[in-house]
Design a protein around this motif. Structure first.
Motif, PDB file in Angstrom:
ATOM      1  N   GLY A  38       0.917  -1.336  -0.199  1.00  0.00           N
ATOM      2  CA  GLY A  38      -0.160   0.092   0.115  1.00  0.00           C
ATOM      3  C   GLY A  38       0.685   0.726  -0.124  1.00  0.00           C
ATOM      4  N   CYS A  39       1.900   1.282  -1.110  1.00  0.00           N
ATOM      5  CA  CYS A  39       3.324   2.212  -0.774  1.00  0.00           C
ATOM      6  C   CYS A  39       2.387   3.630  -1.328  1.00  0.00           C
ATOM      7  CB  CYS A  39       3.732   1.943  -2.107  1.00  0.00           C
ATOM      8  SG  CYS A  39       3.388   1.692  -3.637  1.00  0.00           S
ATOM      9  N   GLY A  40       1.337   3.397  -1.880  1.00  0.00           N
ATOM     10  CA  GLY A  40       0.633   5.166  -2.272  1.00  0.00           C
ATOM     11  C   GLY A  40       1.844   6.116  -3.202  1.00  0.00           C
ATOM     12  N   ARG A  43       6.218   7.682  -0.751  1.00  0.00           N
ATOM     13  CA  ARG A  43       7.163   8.777   0.202  1.00  0.00           C
ATOM     14  C   ARG A  43       8.326   7.946   0.500  1.00  0.00           C
ATOM     15  NH1 ARG A  43       3.530   9.863   5.706  1.00  0.00           N
ATOM     16  NH2 ARG A  43       2.405   8.436   6.175  1.00  0.00           N
ATOM     17  N   ASN A  44       7.777   6.489   0.927  1.00  0.00           N
ATOM     18  CA  ASN A  44       8.471   5.821   2.043  1.00  0.00           C
ATOM     19  C   ASN A  44       9.455   4.829   1.500  1.00  0.00           C
ATOM     20  OD1 ASN A  44       7.320   6.449   4.500  1.00  0.00           O
ATOM     21  ND2 ASN A  44       5.444   5.534   4.322  1.00  0.00           N
ATOM     22  N   ASP A  59       0.486  -0.970  -4.779  1.00  0.00           N
ATOM     23  CA  ASP A  59      -1.267  -0.114  -3.862  1.00  0.00           C
ATOM     24  C   ASP A  59      -2.511  -1.049  -5.126  1.00  0.00           C
ATOM     25  OD1 ASP A  59      -1.496   2.549  -2.334  1.00  0.00           O
ATOM     26  OD2 ASP A  59      -2.909   2.448  -3.982  1.00  0.00           O
ATOM     27  N   SER A  60      -3.147  -0.582  -5.119  1.00  0.00           N
ATOM     28  CA  SER A  60      -4.501  -0.664  -5.522  1.00  0.00           C
ATOM     29  C   SER A  60      -4.640   0.536  -6.665  1.00  0.00           C
ATOM     30  CB  SER A  60      -5.798  -1.048  -5.124  1.00  0.00           C
ATOM     31  OG  SER A  60      -6.166  -0.378  -4.011  1.00  0.00           O
ATOM     32  N   ASN A  61      -4.505   1.628  -6.470  1.00  0.00           N
ATOM     33  CA  ASN A  61      -4.344   2.723  -6.622  1.00  0.00           C
ATOM     34  C   ASN A  61      -3.747   3.313  -8.077  1.00  0.00           C
ATOM     35  OD1 ASN A  61      -4.599   5.815  -7.221  1.00  0.00           O
ATOM     36  ND2 ASN A  61      -6.057   6.388  -5.181  1.00  0.00           N
ATOM     37  N   CYS A  85      -1.936  -3.663  -7.620  1.00  0.00           N
ATOM     38  CA  CYS A  85      -1.786  -4.479  -6.836  1.00  0.00           C
ATOM     39  C   CYS A  85      -2.770  -4.824  -5.780  1.00  0.00           C
ATOM     40  CB  CYS A  85      -0.288  -5.655  -5.990  1.00  0.00           C
ATOM     41  SG  CYS A  85      -0.639  -6.616  -5.256  1.00  0.00           S
ATOM     42  N   ASP A  86      -4.059  -5.259  -5.432  1.00  0.00           N
ATOM     43  CA  ASP A  86      -4.929  -5.865  -4.686  1.00  0.00           C
ATOM     44  C   ASP A  86      -5.036  -6.370  -3.990  1.00  0.00           C
ATOM     45  OD1 ASP A  86      -7.418  -5.482  -3.012  1.00  0.00           O
ATOM     46  OD2 ASP A  86      -8.442  -5.915  -4.798  1.00  0.00           O
ATOM     47  N   LEU A  87      -4.736  -5.465  -2.242  1.00  0.00           N
ATOM     48  CA  LEU A  87      -3.498  -6.893  -1.238  1.00  0.00           C
ATOM     49  C   LEU A  87      -4.993  -7.427  -0.271  1.00  0.00           C
ATOM     50  CD1 LEU A  87      -1.803  -3.829   0.789  1.00  0.00           C
ATOM     51  CD2 LEU A  87      -0.890  -5.809  -1.454  1.00  0.00           C
ATOM     52  N   ASN A  88      -6.543  -7.246  -1.378  1.00  0.00           N
ATOM     53  CA  ASN A  88      -7.329  -8.493  -0.593  1.00  0.00           C
ATOM     54  C   ASN A  88      -7.536  -9.350  -1.365  1.00  0.00           C
ATOM     55  OD1 ASN A  88      -9.105  -7.282   1.064  1.00  0.00           O
ATOM     56  ND2 ASN A  88      -9.580  -5.507  -0.085  1.00  0.00           N
ATOM     57  N   THR A 102       2.313   1.014   5.893  1.00  0.00           N
ATOM     58  CA  THR A 102       1.911   2.478   7.601  1.00  0.00           C
ATOM     59  C   THR A 102       0.459   2.986   6.675  1.00  0.00           C
ATOM     60  OG1 THR A 102       3.280   3.108   5.462  1.00  0.00           O
ATOM     61  CG2 THR A 102       3.994   2.629   7.415  1.00  0.00           C
ATOM     62  N   VAL A 103      -1.282   3.144   7.521  1.00  0.00           N
ATOM     63  CA  VAL A 103      -1.855   3.544   7.507  1.00  0.00           C
ATOM     64  C   VAL A 103      -2.196   2.344   6.080  1.00  0.00           C
ATOM     65  CG1 VAL A 103      -2.947   5.456   7.646  1.00  0.00           C
ATOM     66  CG2 VAL A 103       0.043   5.312   8.110  1.00  0.00           C
ATOM     67  N   VAL A 104      -2.514   1.264   6.288  1.00  0.00           N
ATOM     68  CA  VAL A 104      -3.083   0.709   4.702  1.00  0.00           C
ATOM     69  C   VAL A 104      -3.987  -0.663   5.338  1.00  0.00           C
ATOM     70  CG1 VAL A 104      -2.182  -0.798   3.278  1.00  0.00           C
ATOM     71  CG2 VAL A 104      -0.984   1.167   3.305  1.00  0.00           C
ATOM     72  N   LEU A 108      -8.294  -2.605   4.171  1.00  0.00           N
ATOM     73  CA  LEU A 108      -9.027  -3.842   3.311  1.00  0.00           C
ATOM     74  C   LEU A 108      -9.845  -4.618   4.101  1.00  0.00           C
ATOM     75  CD1 LEU A 108      -4.770  -4.849   3.924  1.00  0.00           C
ATOM     76  CD2 LEU A 108      -6.303  -3.580   2.193  1.00  0.00           C
TER      77      LEU A 108
HETATM   78  C1  LIG Z   1      -3.086   6.778   3.747  1.00  0.00           C
HETATM   79  S1  LIG Z   1      -2.379   5.013   2.689  1.00  0.00           S
HETATM   80  C2  LIG Z   1      -0.994   5.037   3.320  1.00  0.00           C
HETATM   81  C3  LIG Z   1      -0.181   4.947   1.453  1.00  0.00           C
HETATM   82  C4  LIG Z   1       1.733   4.791   2.383  1.00  0.00           C
HETATM   83  N1  LIG Z   1       1.487   3.971   2.640  1.00  0.00           N
HETATM   84  C5  LIG Z   1       1.919   6.296   2.841  1.00  0.00           C
HETATM   85  O1  LIG Z   1       2.086   5.429   3.957  1.00  0.00           O
HETATM   86  O2  LIG Z   1       2.103   7.091   2.770  1.00  0.00           O
HETATM   87  C6  LIG Z   1      -3.022   4.286   2.015  1.00  0.00           C
HETATM   88  C7  LIG Z   1      -3.347   3.640   0.595  1.00  0.00           C
HETATM   89  O3  LIG Z   1      -3.941   2.124   0.827  1.00  0.00           O
HETATM   90  C8  LIG Z   1      -4.207   2.183  -0.438  1.00  0.00           C
HETATM   91  N2  LIG Z   1      -5.064   1.214  -0.133  1.00  0.00           N
HETATM   92  C9  LIG Z   1      -6.119   1.001  -0.005  1.00  0.00           C
HETATM   93  N3  LIG Z   1      -6.676  -0.568  -0.337  1.00  0.00           N
HETATM   94  C10 LIG Z   1      -5.635  -1.243  -0.867  1.00  0.00           C
HETATM   95  C11 LIG Z   1      -5.934  -2.377  -1.325  1.00  0.00           C
HETATM   96  N4  LIG Z   1      -7.041  -3.076  -1.022  1.00  0.00           N
HETATM   97  N5  LIG Z   1      -4.545  -3.069  -1.958  1.00  0.00           N
HETATM   98  C12 LIG Z   1      -3.767  -2.550  -2.478  1.00  0.00           C
HETATM   99  N6  LIG Z   1      -3.815  -1.192  -1.850  1.00  0.00           N
HETATM  100  C13 LIG Z   1      -4.705  -0.231  -1.371  1.00  0.00           C
HETATM  101  C14 LIG Z   1      -4.404   2.761  -0.940  1.00  0.00           C
HETATM  102  O4  LIG Z   1      -4.448   2.911  -2.460  1.00  0.00           O
HETATM  103  C15 LIG Z   1      -3.761   4.689  -0.395  1.00  0.00           C
HETATM  104  O5  LIG Z   1      -2.430   4.477  -1.009  1.00  0.00           O
END
Ligand SMILES: C[S@@+](CC[C@H](N)C(=O)[O-])C[C@H]1O[C@@H](n2cnc3c(N)ncnc32)[C@H](O)[C@@H]1O
Length: 199
Positions: A38-40, A43-44, A59-61, A85-88, A102-104, A108
């Protein structure tokens, strides 16, 4: 090699600064392969790549990955890549030094979490580390935003009972979201840094 400040890419490209727990974990980590779940916008991932890690960000976005890919291209960065990638849905393995999210996890499905953490653990080399930061739902700070998943007290640390837990807390933190009075919404966050045992 050019020495750059820790938040060089975040500042240059207007990203949120590197997560404080990634910054804090860095001195403990052996440089190697890292997986950012869930790298968004990265930044990390960018920060770790800057410190010599070979980073894969999932990430899925697609828009977030597009943004990260454009930074990778513009800076001509090596040893960093993204995958939609869909983590689900995903199952994975591999020999990573550092697997983190982080914060992901709060985004899910609850049924995803046990297998996802099992795959994170199995994909980590001996003495490697996992870092997880995710929202909780507790009596004092319930899941007011209706996230699909939120850790219960002690739940995340229990997954790592056979690892060396370097850091674990359930401190109160703030979402970027604000309530109707403009105050940032508070949750407890489970924060865990754990090292895989070497036996
Ligand atoms: C709050 S952001 C955090 C991003 C990054 N980890 C950070 O710390 O900056 C949450 C991220 O989770 C991703 N996300 C949410 N559901 C997801 C899924 N099913 N599969 C992959 N990524 C997902 C979103 O697209 C988003 O980029």
């Amino acid at each position: 090699m050019t020495i750059r400040p820790d938040n060089f890419y975040a500042e240059k490209y207007g990203l949120t600064p590197t997560h404080s727990e990634v910054l804090a974990a860095l001195p403990k980590l052996e440089v190697g392969k890292a997986l950012d779940l869930g790298c968004g916008q990265g930044r990390n991932s960018l920060f770790l790549n800057q410190h010599g890690f070979d980073v894969t960000g999932w990430d899925s976005n697609p828009q977030s990955l597009e943004r990260l890919n454009s930074i990778i291209q513009q800076e001509n960065l090596q040893q960093i890549r993204t995958e939609l990638c869909d983590l689900n849905q995903v199952r994975f393995n591999g020999g990573y030094q550092f697997v983190f999210s982080t914060v992901v996890m709060m985004f899910l499905q609850p049924e995803t979490i046990p297998q996802l953490i099992a795959d994170m653990q199995a994909s980590t080399v001996k003495n490697g580390y996992n870092l997880i930061v995710a929202a909780m739902s507790t009596d004092d700070y319930p899941n007011s935003q209706g996230f699909p998943f939120a850790f219960k007290s002690g739940e995340l640390s229990d997954y790592y009972r056979n690892w060396h837990i370097v850091k674990y807390n359930e401190d109160v933190g703030e979402l970027h979201r604000r309530d109707e009075d403009g105050n940032r919404i508070k949750y407890r966050f489970a924060t865990l840094l754990a090292q895989k045992a070497s036996y």
